[in-house]
Design a protein around this motif. Structure first.
Motif, PDB file in Angstrom:
ATOM      1  N   LYS A 418       0.849  -1.194   0.000  1.00 53.46           N
ATOM      2  CA  LYS A 418       0.000   0.000   0.000  1.00 53.46           C
ATOM      3  C   LYS A 418       0.880   1.238   0.000  1.00 53.46           C
ATOM      4  N   GLN A 419       1.930   1.172   0.809  1.00 50.64           N
ATOM      5  CA  GLN A 419       2.867   2.299   0.874  1.00 50.64           C
ATOM      6  C   GLN A 419       3.486   2.583  -0.495  1.00 50.64           C
ATOM      7  N   LEU A 420       3.831   1.491  -1.155  1.00 48.36           N
ATOM      8  CA  LEU A 420       4.504   1.608  -2.447  1.00 48.36           C
ATOM      9  C   LEU A 420       3.583   2.228  -3.496  1.00 48.36           C
ATOM     10  N   VAL A 421       2.345   1.751  -3.556  1.00 52.07           N
ATOM     11  CA  VAL A 421       1.443   2.203  -4.613  1.00 52.07           C
ATOM     12  C   VAL A 421       0.476   3.278  -4.121  1.00 52.07           C
ATOM     13  N   THR A 422      -0.358   2.906  -3.151  1.00 53.55           N
ATOM     14  CA  THR A 422      -1.450   3.784  -2.744  1.00 53.55           C
ATOM     15  C   THR A 422      -0.950   5.126  -2.213  1.00 53.55           C
ATOM     16  N   HIS A 423       0.035   5.082  -1.359  1.00 54.73           N
ATOM     17  CA  HIS A 423       0.523   6.285  -0.695  1.00 54.73           C
ATOM     18  C   HIS A 423       1.030   7.336  -1.683  1.00 54.73           C
TER      19      HIS A 423
END
Ligand SMILES: [Zn+2]
Length: 466
Positions: A418-423
């Motif tokens: 999530k950190q890699l993409v969403t954030h």
């Protein structure tokens, strides 16, 4: 590079004198108003200007007395023309320098040997500044990056410059991955690894996941942009190892009821890779990056996932001998959904959930399936759960996995995905060109994998685009 301490002191004396004059002249306008914060920031700006001047003077000074002629790469001869000014966009801002310029060859190509010698690219951002801009670009939206960077760099950078430097770094990583894929499909690569495999991790983990990115391909002629707005899956792969968390560092999450019975584990040495592509294509990246880490040679290779079919299909195809584990929390969540859909009161839910969750924890998946089967006639969720647990029986032998000390919750990796993409990619209002999204995410993956420095060094070593 090392500096001569005496020279540093000498320059510092000069700088202090310059600052003293600046402070005193301000004091005269507003007595007692100049304080350390202001002095410190003014000195930073002074140092930036000194760096800007010094870099330009240094580059000009590196130019030796020009020869009348020089050999051209085409085999012809170049004539010295004149000293010509060029500009670089450096960490100190725009830097001007002078160097000898040659032209007049039959091939029509002019040349400045100093540029070639030191990797200078007139008009372009230097490798040093590029790395800093990209560092902002992987963290902040491109429209917000310039303001943030301005505070650190003390000069203005355009949004498009941040974007293009970040995406170029991501494109470089994409190129690297394409090379790995090519190599991993050659027999010679496989043989070379068998002869000298390099480090092999005794217990290596892999996880895959996907997150949505709102993409906006260029509208075709006669079509509106809206007609093309789309959500695409960014597939994410993470290779990692697992270690025991020392007691002093355990958080509340590690102390969760069920997990308390086994050592608290956490992921380390994560390597992230991502792409927007079909599973078939992503499989090639899975294999190629796995080859880099000798995943296929690892005595214990463990894939931990949420149960999505494309993931297990890829694992089966490329790593048929790997252990497959369905993430505990996803499995447990399915039981909670059945309970919520079937029973009206919390007491009834708990009464059903407790024994069936315990059975799952003990790896008695058949019991879990029976319990869901009993509710399947009246509940669609239960019917679906029967299919889900039946398809994953061997991936849910949690008693065995726990006894072997495997990590069974993919929470660390999921939050990292999530950190890699969403954030970064799913910021409010963000809409991406597919290529821009992929390159930005790839640059971010490199940073999160701790591989930023090697990538920036490759960027710095690139042959000049002349
Ligand atoms: Zn030539």
């Amino acid at each position: 590079m090392n500096y001569n301490t005496e020279m540093i002191n000498e320059i510092a004396v000069g700088l202090a004198e310059m600052m003293k004059q600046a402070v005193l002249s301000s004091e005269r306008a507003e007595p007692g108003q100049v304080r350390i914060a202001e002095i410190e920031m003014a000195m930073r700006e002074g140092l930036r200007q000194i760096g800007q001047q010094a870099l330009g003077k240094l580059l000009s000074a590196l130019q030796s007395t020009p020869e009348r002629e020089m050999a051209c790469a085409c085999g012809g001869t170049l004539q010295y023309q004149r000293m010509r000014t060029a500009t670089l966009i450096s960490v100190f801002g725009r830097v001007h320098y002078e160097r000898a310029y040659y032209a007049g060859c039959q091939c029509q190509q002019g040349q400045a040997p100093l540029d070639r010698q030191y990797g200078l690219e007139p008009g372009a951002v230097t490798a040093g500044l590029s790395a800093l801009l990209a560092l902002a670009g992987i963290e902040y939206s491109y429209d917000k990056s310039p303001a943030w960077l301005g505070h650190y760099l003390l000069f203005e950078v355009a949004e498009n410059t941040v974007r293009s430097e970040t995406e170029q770094l991501g494109a470089l990583q994409a190129q690297q991955e394409a090379d790995w894929i090519k190599a991993s499909q050659q027999e010679s690569d496989l043989q070379a690894r068998q002869r000298a495999p390099g480090p092999i991790v005794p217990r290596l983990y892999g996880s895959m996941d996907a997150a949505k990115v709102r993409t906006e391909p260029r509208p075709k002629k006669g079509e509106t942009k809206e007609a093309h707005e789309d959500w695409r899956d960014m597939k994410v792969l993470c290779w990692y190892e697992v270690e025991t968390v020392p007691p002093a560092q355990r958080t509340a999450r590690h102390r969760e009821k069920l997990l308390r019975e086994q050592p608290a584990l956490r992921a380390k040495n994560m390597r992230y890779f991502c792409d927007i592509c079909e599973a078939e294509e992503f499989g090639k990246l899975l294999w190629a990056t796995g080859c880099r880490l000798n995943a296929d040679l690892s005595p214990e290779l463990v894939f931990l996932g949420d149960g999505a079919i494309w993931i297990w299909n890829l694992v089966r195809r490329y790593y048929p001998n790997a252990f497959q584990i369905v993430d505990w929390f996803h499995a447990e969540e399915h039981l909670e959904e059945v309970a919520t859909a079937t029973f009206p009161t919390p007491e009834q839910r708990t009464a059903w959930l407790e024994p069936v969750t315990q059975a799952l924890w003990e790896g008695q998946v058949e019991e879990v399936i029976q319990a869901c089967q009993a509710l399947a006639a009246t509940c669609l969720k239960a019917q679906q759960a029967v299919g889900y647990f039946s398809n994953n029986i061997e991936r849910m032998r949690y008693d065995r996995f726990r006894a072997a000390g495997y990590m069974i919750g993919s929470g660390t990796i999921e939050s990292a995905c999530k950190q890699l993409v969403t954030h970064r990619l799913d910021l409010p209002g963000a809409q991406w060109e597919v290529e821009g999204a992929v390159h930005t995410a790839k640059a971010r993956a490199v940073w999160l994998s701790g591989q930023w420095q090697p990538l920036c060094q490759r960027r710095a070593a690139l042959p000049l685009a002349i």
